[in-house]
Write a protein that holds these residues in place. Structure first.
Motif, PDB file in Angstrom:
ATOM      1  N   LEU A 116       0.832  -1.210   0.000  1.00 52.85           N
ATOM      2  CA  LEU A 116       0.000   0.000   0.000  1.00 52.85           C
ATOM      3  C   LEU A 116       0.867   1.261   0.000  1.00 52.85           C
ATOM      4  O   LEU A 116       0.589   2.221  -0.713  1.00 52.85           O
ATOM      5  CB  LEU A 116      -0.930   0.011   1.211  1.00 52.85           C
ATOM      6  N   THR A 121      -2.683  -1.186  -5.217  1.00 54.36           N
ATOM      7  CA  THR A 121      -4.069  -1.273  -4.744  1.00 54.36           C
ATOM      8  C   THR A 121      -4.684  -2.645  -5.024  1.00 54.36           C
ATOM      9  O   THR A 121      -5.734  -2.965  -4.479  1.00 54.36           O
ATOM     10  CB  THR A 121      -4.938  -0.187  -5.405  1.00 54.36           C
ATOM     11  N   LEU A 150      -7.060  -3.631   0.986  1.00 51.40           N
ATOM     12  CA  LEU A 150      -6.213  -3.885  -0.180  1.00 51.40           C
ATOM     13  C   LEU A 150      -6.919  -4.934  -1.035  1.00 51.40           C
ATOM     14  O   LEU A 150      -7.289  -5.998  -0.532  1.00 51.40           O
ATOM     15  CB  LEU A 150      -4.837  -4.391   0.283  1.00 51.40           C
ATOM     16  N   ASP A 372      -9.732   3.140  -7.274  1.00 60.78           N
ATOM     17  CA  ASP A 372      -8.415   2.727  -6.772  1.00 60.78           C
ATOM     18  C   ASP A 372      -7.432   3.782  -7.285  1.00 60.78           C
ATOM     19  O   ASP A 372      -7.045   3.760  -8.457  1.00 60.78           O
ATOM     20  CB  ASP A 372      -8.030   1.345  -7.301  1.00 60.78           C
ATOM     21  N   VAL A 405      -3.590   6.823  -0.811  1.00 58.75           N
ATOM     22  CA  VAL A 405      -4.010   5.667  -1.593  1.00 58.75           C
ATOM     23  C   VAL A 405      -5.461   5.361  -1.237  1.00 58.75           C
ATOM     24  O   VAL A 405      -5.790   5.185  -0.061  1.00 58.75           O
ATOM     25  CB  VAL A 405      -3.136   4.420  -1.305  1.00 58.75           C
ATOM     26  N   VAL A 407      -8.548   2.642  -2.039  1.00 58.64           N
ATOM     27  CA  VAL A 407      -8.936   1.370  -2.630  1.00 58.64           C
ATOM     28  C   VAL A 407     -10.446   1.244  -2.498  1.00 58.64           C
ATOM     29  O   VAL A 407     -10.981   1.371  -1.390  1.00 58.64           O
ATOM     30  CB  VAL A 407      -8.230   0.181  -1.932  1.00 58.64           C
ATOM     31  N   SER A 412      -6.745   3.976   2.254  1.00 61.19           N
ATOM     32  CA  SER A 412      -5.880   2.991   2.911  1.00 61.19           C
ATOM     33  C   SER A 412      -4.608   3.656   3.398  1.00 61.19           C
ATOM     34  O   SER A 412      -4.021   3.233   4.385  1.00 61.19           O
ATOM     35  CB  SER A 412      -5.518   1.861   1.937  1.00 61.19           C
ATOM     36  N   VAL A 418      -0.248   4.202   6.392  1.00 61.07           N
ATOM     37  CA  VAL A 418      -1.377   3.280   6.309  1.00 61.07           C
ATOM     38  C   VAL A 418      -2.310   3.593   7.477  1.00 61.07           C
ATOM     39  O   VAL A 418      -1.866   3.660   8.633  1.00 61.07           O
ATOM     40  CB  VAL A 418      -0.894   1.813   6.360  1.00 61.07           C
TER      41      VAL A 418
END
Ligand SMILES: [Zn+2]
Length: 451
Positions: A116, A121, A150, A372, A405, A407, A412, A418
């Motif tokens: 990630l 993704t 993920l 994504d 990121v 998803v 995420s 994260v």
């Protein structure tokens, strides 16, 4: 993220027919991409939407990692100086009997967090182990992927050289299938470790399960010369020709590696629409060779990029893998024109999605596809001056530039971290598990952690 989010960039690299858009944005609504276009227009039309990205950032489709092994998450950076078969004998075979559902879950967590953070993704995985004796192992992979947010394409890399029961192998497949069907983000494929790792009975059962059950296949094919030679001696055919003859390619198939493929093999891959996962880093670490990527692409084969397992790469960083793909192609061809940055970028996104036959859902920023999305930080000194956005992604950016990121429309990674799990707590909890695993495998002499 339930409402609308506008993700802004100096460039939106769509990976689709629109190519690179300047001063543009992606509008995410719920789980899907609702619009892609000029930022000013989208902002005027959706003034109340939340915002991500910024006027100097790069907005990309999430990377599609076409090959990996969550089964290796706890044995990273251990045992070097081996070619593939030596490495399997020295490291993988001793570890595999000691994996269980908890270590499957933890290995997926550790590898998945790294993925990630490097903009992956979707992870196409093959969990390589013996079937779980006490309980199936692979549902642990699916649980971790859902927790991480993920997207997974999950398979069990069946092989009956150690545990010779075909029934046990099929039970692990069906436990994984059941877990994937119950999950939000994972889909199932039938894993075949390798042609040479299966009895004729198990291989026939794999073909039946995939073709009869309407599932895709994930298999290793022709990674090293020894594999081609051994299968040729056993069946009078290369592994690729054997799969074609036995009907495995009747199912949508993703073949990892395809390094040692001759003209006949390449033509079979193209004829049967087999997708290929190119893994430049592990191919270099294990001295397997350089896959003829451009020759396969010229025949129309869909080639994606993979990070491969955490014990043969040993990192799980997609940006490293993408750059390595571009560099290895040049060294292999001894031509600076062998692969452009844009070609490497496309392999890592829409190329991987096509190789997995998921390009209707992922791989590009187009209206109706899953949200994504990756944002690279243009305020980082590394990306302060973007002269060419594709070269900026492939040669310049590192995972430190991965800022956000999404998803399936949910964050995420936010501000480089994260956010779905406690990464520090996971690292802490993993140490005694890795130590125990390496000790049980009898490999403590190779490990400062387990010694
Ligand atoms: Zn592999």
């Amino acid at each position: 993220m339930s409402g609308k989010t506008l993700i802004r960039g100096a460039y939106v690299l769509t990976g689709g027919p629109d190519g690179a858009l300047r001063d543009a944005a992606v509008l995410v609504e719920g789980r899907v991409i609702a619009a892609v276009g000029p930022y000013a227009e989208l902002k005027a039309a959706h003034p109340d939407s939340a915002e991500l990205g910024g006027p100097h950032d790069l907005v990309l489709p999430g990377f599609v990692n076409t090959h990996g092994h969550f089964s290796e998450g706890l044995i990273t950076g251990l045992a070097e100086g081996y070619t593939l078969w030596e490495w399997i004998h020295a490291l993988i075979d001793p570890v595999v009997p000691h994996l269980d559902r908890a270590s499957a879950h933890m290995g997926t967590m550790l590898s998945g967090i790294q993925m990630l953070r490097s903009g992956i993704t979707t992870a196409n995985d093959m969990f390589c182990s013996d079937p779980g004796a006490a309980e199936p192992l692979t549902p642990g992979v699916v649980a971790a992927l859902d927790e991480l947010n993920l997207r997974g394409v999950v398979s069990f890399g069946a092989g009956d050289t150690r545990v010779r029961s075909v029934t046990a192998q099929l039970e692990e497949h069906s436990a994984l299938l059941e877990a994937a069907e119950a999950s939000r983000l994972s889909t199932f494929r039938v894993g075949v470790g390798a042609v040479g790792g299966q009895s004729e009975e198990l291989f026939a059962a794999s073909v039946e399960l995939a073709v009869g059950g309407g599932h895709g296949v994930h298999i290793h094919l022709q990674e090293v010369r020894e594999e081609v030679t051994a299968t040729f001696q056993r069946y009078g055919a290369t592994p690729i020709a054997h799969c074609a003859q036995e009907g495995l390619f009747g199912a949508p198939t993703l073949a990892a590696h395809c390094v040692w493929v001759d003209r006949h093999d390449r033509r079979l891959l193209a004829e049967h629409n087999v997708g290929v996962a190119h893994n430049p880093v592990s191919n270099m670490i294990l001295a397997s060779g350089a896959a003829p990527v451009m020759e396969m692409r010229e025949l129309g084969v869909n080639v994606g990029i993979g990070v491969d397992g955490a014990a043969s790469n040993d990192g799980q960083d997609m940006l490293q893998a993408i750059k390595s793909a571009a560099l290895l192609a040049r060294v292999h061809a001894m031509q600076a024109t062998a692969m452009t940055a844009r070609e490497a970028f496309e392999m890592a996104t829409i190329g991987g999605a096509r190789a997995l036959e998921m390009d209707d859902l992922i791989g590009s920023l187009e209206v109706g596809k899953a949200a994504d999305v990756v944002v690279l930080d243009g305020s980082s000194p590394t990306l302060a001056n973007i002269h060419d956005p594709y070269q900026a992604v492939v040669y310049v950016a590192g995972s430190r530039e991965v800022k956000d990121v999404l998803v399936d429309g949910r964050p995420s990674v936010a501000n480089g971290e994260v956010v779905t799990v406690d990464t520090v707590e996971i690292a802490e909890r993993s140490r005694p598990m890795a130590r125990d695993l390496v000790r049980k495998a009898g490999l403590a002499h190779l490990s400062e952690l387990a010694r």
